[in-house]
Design a protein around this motif. Structure first.
Motif, PDB file in Angstrom:
ATOM      1  N   TRP A 198      29.466   8.069  27.570  1.00  0.00           N
ATOM      2  CA  TRP A 198      30.634   8.964  27.421  1.00  0.00           C
ATOM      3  C   TRP A 198      30.296   9.814  28.649  1.00  0.00           C
ATOM      4  CZ3 TRP A 198      27.331   8.473  22.798  1.00  0.00           C
ATOM      5  CH2 TRP A 198      28.033   8.128  22.348  1.00  0.00           C
TER       6      TRP A 198
ATOM      7  N   HIS B  16      39.089   4.387  29.181  1.00  0.00           N
ATOM      8  CA  HIS B  16      37.316   4.148  29.300  1.00  0.00           C
ATOM      9  C   HIS B  16      36.714   3.274  28.171  1.00  0.00           C
ATOM     10  CE1 HIS B  16      33.526   6.316  30.238  1.00  0.00           C
ATOM     11  NE2 HIS B  16      34.151   6.710  29.697  1.00  0.00           N
TER      12      HIS B  16
ATOM     13  N   GLY C  54      39.677   2.522  24.106  1.00  0.00           N
ATOM     14  CA  GLY C  54      39.929   1.431  25.597  1.00  0.00           C
ATOM     15  C   GLY C  54      40.056   0.203  25.587  1.00  0.00           C
TER      16      GLY C  54
ATOM     17  N   ALA D 290      39.217   5.660  25.201  1.00  0.00           N
ATOM     18  CA  ALA D 290      38.247   5.202  25.360  1.00  0.00           C
ATOM     19  C   ALA D 290      37.020   4.078  24.083  1.00  0.00           C
ATOM     20  CB  ALA D 290      37.280   6.563  25.208  1.00  0.00           C
TER      21      ALA D 290
END
Length: 708
Positions: free
Chosen positions: A685, A588, A569, A565
């Motif tokens: 998040w 993500h 990511g 992420a």
């Protein structure tokens, strides 16, 4: 501070029995007597969330928040608890309110506690006071239209310093109230900006300005704006570090209680084209023009006075021109300040200081810093000499540390021991057991650490997580999970959003690599991504996978996946574009195009420094290290081919949704198996319980589909 030094509020994390001192392990049932189960999302989400403890000035008590989490936010509670530091009586609940409390601060006589809460009738967070000695309900002290935050008692306990906001051209509370009503009554909803940035994480910024206020420590007292009328606040770039609750001016009382010392910036308006510096100022309690105490190319924050009042301590970054990362070093000034040049106490320590604590009876400064997945306790004298490691638990991380009187307390956790309050006077001692029983019933193992030498000669640290019911004679798929940052480090901690053991639960080995650019390994290691934002880190991740497959016979080298992420990511997208070794990718909040990310993110200048120049300079890095520009390289045997799960929060202004939309469009254009999951009510998040459960299910489902 440099825009590249981005906040990374990754929710953080002892090996039961093995890592606990024997005396503390005695109250835990023998491992063989506990019916253990594989971790569930409920285990992760419903663990008690223990906040940073604040010890009283006499060292007898510690107060801290405990959140009873729930999947429905309406059912979630957060209250203050109090624990004696002089005996072993259990902690007890101090408040009984749903909204939660924060910004705790003790009166000098240890009889009262002030905090910020938003209770019935409050439109914004207000300051409350509770009588610890006599008991009773908390009393509201402020009723400001725009609320109050970060309160601090004066040295004599008679006054309170805090931060609140004002609107432009408002001179008092009545004017602020009137301006607030005018904004509420507007018929239009447009926002207008003449300076950068207009957004921060998941918020559009407004025209409120942070100010320092002082009031008598009693209900009904009238707060006074200390900065009103000063030339400093009229500067276009005046302000502080941006946070979820607004700007912070990082203010403390001077030891004699006659002035306020604070850190602020005067060039925030240049954020799109320059580093922002925060300098130290002093302001007489009677008001007037603040005196600038430091005038250099540094940023200062975390101001604290030594117990004897003779030394001002601060964390500082050099803000070296043209560099993407600077260590947070500990500096001191003699007080009253006669020399504006700081004495750098950790000049020879190649690590960033996370936090400091100053016990009243000690001639030493206690501090922590990250290193190879751990964060442990260290100390030195006030001259910066005799640096040494103090007794620490062998695993995990200290993620808060505060001193009161002779006492020193904080939160310690590991990936297999959720947070608990600990005393750090000598051998660490666990003071609470909110999560011990639940953690003891989970079948999990502490991370296994290993290092390898990267192709460029650097030593790279890794942690390996094994699933429940692990059998070394079996073969397991490998999931390489990539941390964000990039200036961050995989910590041996209990994580909510990418919980290592929950990711491993279906039967995967999880690999956590601190690629170049990570913190915890020195300044140059963190700076190594300059001009090489994705390729170098991606090579480290790939080599880590190779090393793990070679080192551990239980890893199936034909069943590999990768994901992450934020910066993780970004790297997940890069790996999908540049290698076909992985069977599945999870991305993500990952960028697709460095140029697009530069132009739409809430931080731009740090990205420009990292690439070597502005986007119009035609530097090759802008195109050569953008995943989208590598996605069609099928003639090279790479390009977008690997099945990819793309997830994004629609309210993410750090890595805006256009990245995910471009990613999905490219995958569909190239007929790559792909899935886009958008969370309309999430930001950078995934913070809501049911959304989090859905996210993990999607990740597990995607991996299962391609790692059969």
């Amino acid at each position: 501070m440099k825009p590249s030094r981005l906040p990374h509020p990754l929710t953080a994390l002892l090996i039961l029995g093995a890592a606990l001192p024997a005396a503390q392990a005695a109250d835990i049932a023998p491992a063989q007597a506990i019916a253990k189960h594989a971790i569930t999302h409920e285990d992760v989400w419903l663990m008690k969330r223990v906040g940073a403890p604040q010890p009283s000035p006499d060292g007898k008590w510690a107060v801290f928040s405990v959140t009873d989490s729930a999947y429905d936010s309406k059912e979630q509670w957060s209250d203050l608890w109090i624990k004696s530091l002089t005996d072993d009586t259990p902690a007890r609940r101090l408040t009984f309110s749903k909204g939660g409390e924060g910004a705790l601060n003790w009166s000098p006589d240890s009889k009262h506690l002030i905090f910020v809460a938003k209770r019935d009738g409050d439109d914004a967070g207000q300051i409350y006071r509770i009588d610890i000695a006599a008991g009773g309900e908390a009393q509201r002290l402020t009723t400001l239209t725009l609320g109050a935050r970060q309160p601090k008692y004066s040295p004599d306990g008679k006054q309170i310093l805090f931060i609140s906001d004002v609107y432009p051209d408002t001179a008092d509370e009545e004017a602020v109230k009137k301006a607030a009503k005018e904004r509420k009554d507007r018929k239009y909803s447009a926002r207008a900006y003449e300076s950068f940035p207009p957004r921060f994480f998941d918020k559009w910024l407004d025209d409120k300005k942070a100010r320092l206020f002082v009031m008598n420590a009693e209900a009904g007292a009238k707060p006074r704006d200390l900065l009103s009328g000063s030339k400093l606040v009229d500067l276009p770039g005046f302000g502080g570090a941006q946070g979820d609750e607004g700007q912070s001016l990082d203010a403390v009382w001077a030891p004699d209680g006659k002035s306020i010392v604070f850190a602020a910036s005067t060039n925030r308006h240049e954020a799109a084209r320059a580093s922002s510096f925060t300098q130290i100022y002093a302001l007489p309690l009677g008001g007037g023009e603040p005196q600038q105490l430091t005038k250099d190319a540094r940023s200062y924050h975390g101001l604290k006075f030594s117990p004897d009042g003779k030394t001002l301590l601060t964390l500082t970054e050099e803000e070296a021109p043209g560099k993407v990362y600077d260590l947070s070093r500990l500096a001191s000034f003699a007080w009253p300040m006669t020399n504006a040049q700081p004495k750098i106490l950790t000049a020879t320590l190649d690590r960033s200081i996370s936090r400091i604590a100053l016990p009243s009876d000690s001639k030493r400064i206690y501090f922590t810093y990250e290193h190879a997945g751990l964060e442990q306790l260290h100390s030195m004298n006030y001259a910066g000499g005799d640096q040494r490691q103090e007794t620490s638990l062998p695993t995990g991380v200290i993620n808060s540390l505060n001193a009161g009187g002779k006492a020193m307390v904080g939160v310690w956790e590991s990936s297999v021991n959720p947070p608990e309050i600990y005393a750090f006077n000598g051998t660490p001692k666990r003071l609470t057991s909110f999560n011990v029983e639940k953690a003891g019933a989970i079948d999990w193992q502490a991370p296994e650490h290993f290092w390898f030498k990267a192709a460029d000669g650097r030593q790279v640290h890794n942690m390996l997580i094994k699933p429940a019911n692990f059998d070394p004679s079996k073969k397991y798929p490998l999931f390489s999970v990539i941390h964000g940052g990039a200036h961050n480090m995989w910590r041996d901690g209990f994580v909510l959003r990418w919980n290592y053991h929950l990711l491993a639960k279906p039967g995967y080995v999880v690999l956590l690599t601190d690629y170049k650019g990570s913190t915890g390994y020195g300044e140059e290691f963190a700076r190594a991504i300059q001009f090489d934002p994705l390729k170098g880190p991606g090579d480290d991740v790939n080599q880590a996978v190779d090393e793990a497959v070679k080192k551990y016979t239980f890893i199936d080298g034909d069943k590999l996946a990768a994901g992450g992420a934020s910066y993780g990511g970004h790297l997940a997208n890069w790996l999908q574009a540049t290698t076909t070794r992985y069977k599945a990718i999870v991305s993500h909040a990952g960028e697709m195009d460095l140029i697009m990310q530069w132009g739409t993110s809430d931080s731009v200048y740090g990205r420009e420094v990292n690439s070597g120049g502005p986007v119009w300079s035609n530097l090759p890095v802008w195109r050569e290290q953008s995943p989208i520009m590598q996605g069609g390289n099928h003639e090279k045997g790479t390009g977008f081919k690997t099945p990819i799960l793309i997830t994004i929060g629609e309210l993410d202004y750090r890595v805006p949704i256009n990245n995910a939309l471009m990613n999905f469009a490219a995958q569909q254009r190239l007929n790559v198996p792909s899935k886009l999951v958008v969370f309309p009510d999430e930001n950078h998040w995934i913070l809501k319980g049911e959304n989090s459960r859905y996210f993990y299910n999607e990740v597990h489902g995607w991996l299962a589909k391609y790692l059969k």
